[in-house]
Scaffold this motif. Structure first.
Motif, PDB file in Angstrom:
ATOM      1  N   THR A   1     -16.186  -8.959   5.562  1.00  0.00           N
ATOM      2  CA  THR A   1     -15.460  -9.118   6.816  1.00  0.00           C
ATOM      3  C   THR A   1     -15.381  -7.743   7.461  1.00  0.00           C
ATOM      4  OG1 THR A   1     -13.291  -8.668   5.841  1.00  0.00           O
ATOM      5  CG2 THR A   1     -14.010 -10.970   5.886  1.00  0.00           C
ATOM      6  N   ARG A   2     -14.871  -7.695   8.662  1.00  0.00           N
ATOM      7  CA  ARG A   2     -14.645  -6.399   9.302  1.00  0.00           C
ATOM      8  C   ARG A   2     -13.476  -5.710   8.594  1.00  0.00           C
ATOM      9  NH1 ARG A   2     -10.562  -8.108  13.048  1.00  0.00           N
ATOM     10  NH2 ARG A   2     -10.670 -10.352  12.976  1.00  0.00           N
ATOM     11  N   GLU A   3     -13.488  -4.400   8.632  1.00  0.00           N
ATOM     12  CA  GLU A   3     -12.415  -3.617   8.026  1.00  0.00           C
ATOM     13  C   GLU A   3     -11.292  -3.471   9.049  1.00  0.00           C
ATOM     14  OE1 GLU A   3     -13.791   0.058   6.309  1.00  0.00           O
ATOM     15  OE2 GLU A   3     -15.425  -0.959   5.263  1.00  0.00           O
ATOM     16  N   ILE A   4     -10.070  -3.781   8.617  1.00  0.00           N
ATOM     17  CA  ILE A   4      -8.914  -3.674   9.503  1.00  0.00           C
ATOM     18  C   ILE A   4      -7.844  -2.824   8.826  1.00  0.00           C
ATOM     19  CG2 ILE A   4      -9.394  -5.852  10.683  1.00  0.00           C
ATOM     20  CD1 ILE A   4      -7.270  -7.189   8.988  1.00  0.00           C
ATOM     21  N   PRO A   5      -6.946  -2.227   9.609  1.00  0.00           N
ATOM     22  CA  PRO A   5      -5.897  -1.394   9.008  1.00  0.00           C
ATOM     23  C   PRO A   5      -5.090  -2.176   7.968  1.00  0.00           C
ATOM     24  CG  PRO A   5      -5.934  -1.109  11.384  1.00  0.00           C
ATOM     25  CD  PRO A   5      -6.872  -2.248  11.065  1.00  0.00           C
TER      26      PRO A   5
ATOM     27  N   PHE B   1       0.828  -1.195   0.000  1.00  0.00           N
ATOM     28  CA  PHE B   1       0.000   0.000   0.000  1.00  0.00           C
ATOM     29  C   PHE B   1       0.864   1.246   0.000  1.00  0.00           C
ATOM     30  CE2 PHE B   1      -2.535  -3.299   2.049  1.00  0.00           C
ATOM     31  CZ  PHE B   1      -3.676  -3.234   1.277  1.00  0.00           C
ATOM     32  N   LYS B   2       0.408   2.253  -0.762  1.00  0.00           N
ATOM     33  CA  LYS B   2       1.120   3.528  -0.813  1.00  0.00           C
ATOM     34  C   LYS B   2       0.462   4.546   0.114  1.00  0.00           C
ATOM     35  CE  LYS B   2       2.832   2.846  -5.456  1.00  0.00           C
ATOM     36  NZ  LYS B   2       2.761   3.244  -6.845  1.00  0.00           N
ATOM     37  N   SER B   3      -0.783   4.317   0.481  1.00  0.00           N
ATOM     38  CA  SER B   3      -1.474   5.243   1.377  1.00  0.00           C
ATOM     39  C   SER B   3      -2.233   4.466   2.440  1.00  0.00           C
ATOM     40  CB  SER B   3      -2.429   6.145   0.574  1.00  0.00           C
ATOM     41  OG  SER B   3      -3.342   5.356  -0.142  1.00  0.00           O
ATOM     42  N   LYS B   4      -2.570   5.163   3.525  1.00  0.00           N
ATOM     43  CA  LYS B   4      -3.264   4.519   4.636  1.00  0.00           C
ATOM     44  C   LYS B   4      -4.699   4.198   4.249  1.00  0.00           C
ATOM     45  CE  LYS B   4      -0.637   6.452   8.425  1.00  0.00           C
ATOM     46  NZ  LYS B   4      -0.697   7.211   9.670  1.00  0.00           N
ATOM     47  N   GLY B   5      -5.171   3.141   4.842  1.00  0.00           N
ATOM     48  CA  GLY B   5      -6.553   2.751   4.599  1.00  0.00           C
ATOM     49  C   GLY B   5      -6.881   1.486   5.363  1.00  0.00           C
ATOM     50  N   LYS B   6      -8.010   0.912   5.017  1.00  0.00           N
ATOM     51  CA  LYS B   6      -8.449  -0.328   5.646  1.00  0.00           C
ATOM     52  C   LYS B   6      -8.750  -1.344   4.558  1.00  0.00           C
ATOM     53  CE  LYS B   6     -10.163   1.740   9.822  1.00  0.00           C
ATOM     54  NZ  LYS B   6     -11.109   1.627  10.891  1.00  0.00           N
ATOM     55  N   VAL B   7      -8.534  -2.613   4.893  1.00  0.00           N
ATOM     56  CA  VAL B   7      -8.830  -3.686   3.942  1.00  0.00           C
ATOM     57  C   VAL B   7      -9.916  -4.584   4.524  1.00  0.00           C
ATOM     58  CG1 VAL B   7      -6.597  -3.747   2.795  1.00  0.00           C
ATOM     59  CG2 VAL B   7      -6.938  -5.109   4.831  1.00  0.00           C
TER      60      VAL B   7
END
Length: 200
Positions: free
Chosen positions: A48-52, A24-30
């Motif tokens: 599923t739940r979103e996690i960092p 990843f190049k930027s912050k987000g959640k998967v």
């Protein structure tokens, strides 16, 4: 497989364990989005739940669907179905995250036929996703992969008898006649079977 042909019900379970090979190049959640067929050409979407976002996210999320009429036609239909797994990323910025939606990173499919033909009625494996055109894998890097599990759970005879007994008792209690004239409707065989099993 012959023992699966005349069941009254079965459970289909899907488990999303983890992912690997993510950059990843930027912050987000998967998160992982699954599509399960329910018959009549309808699909259920499960997330599923979103996690960092990390290079190796871990969910260990499970979902199950109960098929209440597991006859040979249903089993044949299930063998032709697949579960679609989509690995997705969402911007974690409060403003952009919900407005922009999520971005599809890759997609994979696993067939229920693989599960039904396995000796344990279960599979657990790593599946490599096919990257989308908007998310290409850099040269020399492996595409993202998901560790998933799928299982068909056949209830035991005791569980099936208990389910049927509970339904029959609820019907009898709801009726209110208490003398059984309108409540048995062919349940005599069920009660005899329950009594025989309880005697063991």
């Amino acid at each position: 497989m012959a023992s699966l042909q005349n069941l009254s019900s079965l459970n289909c379970e899907v488990k999303i364990i983890e992912a690997k090979n993510l950059e990843f190049k930027s912050k987000g959640k998967v998160f992982v989005r699954c599509y399960l067929c329910t018959g009549n050409n309808q699909k259920i979407q499960l997330n599923t739940r979103e996690i960092p976002s990390t290079s190796h996210p871990y969910w260990n999320d499970s979902s199950s669907l109960e098929c209440s009429t597991a006859n040979s036609y249903c089993m044949d239909q299930l063998k032709q179905q697949t579960v679609v797994f989509e690995l997705r990323w969402r911007n974690s910025s409060p403003m952009l995250g919900r407005i922009g939606g999520s971005k599809l990173l890759g997609r994979a499919e696993v067939s229920w036929k693989d599960v039904l033909e396995s000796s344990e009625l279960a599979v657990q494996r790593w599946v490599t996703t096919t990257p989308t055109s908007s998310c290409h894998v850099l040269e020399g890097l492996k595409p993202p992969a998901l560790h998933v599990g799928m299982k068909v759970v056949v209830p035991s005879m005791a569980e099936m008898v208990n389910q049927r007994r509970n339904v029959a008792l609820k019907r009898w209690n709801d009726c209110g006649c208490r003398h059984g004239n309108c409540c048995h409707n062919g349940d005599d065989e069920l009660f005899a079977l329950v009594a025989a099993i309880e005697a063991l």
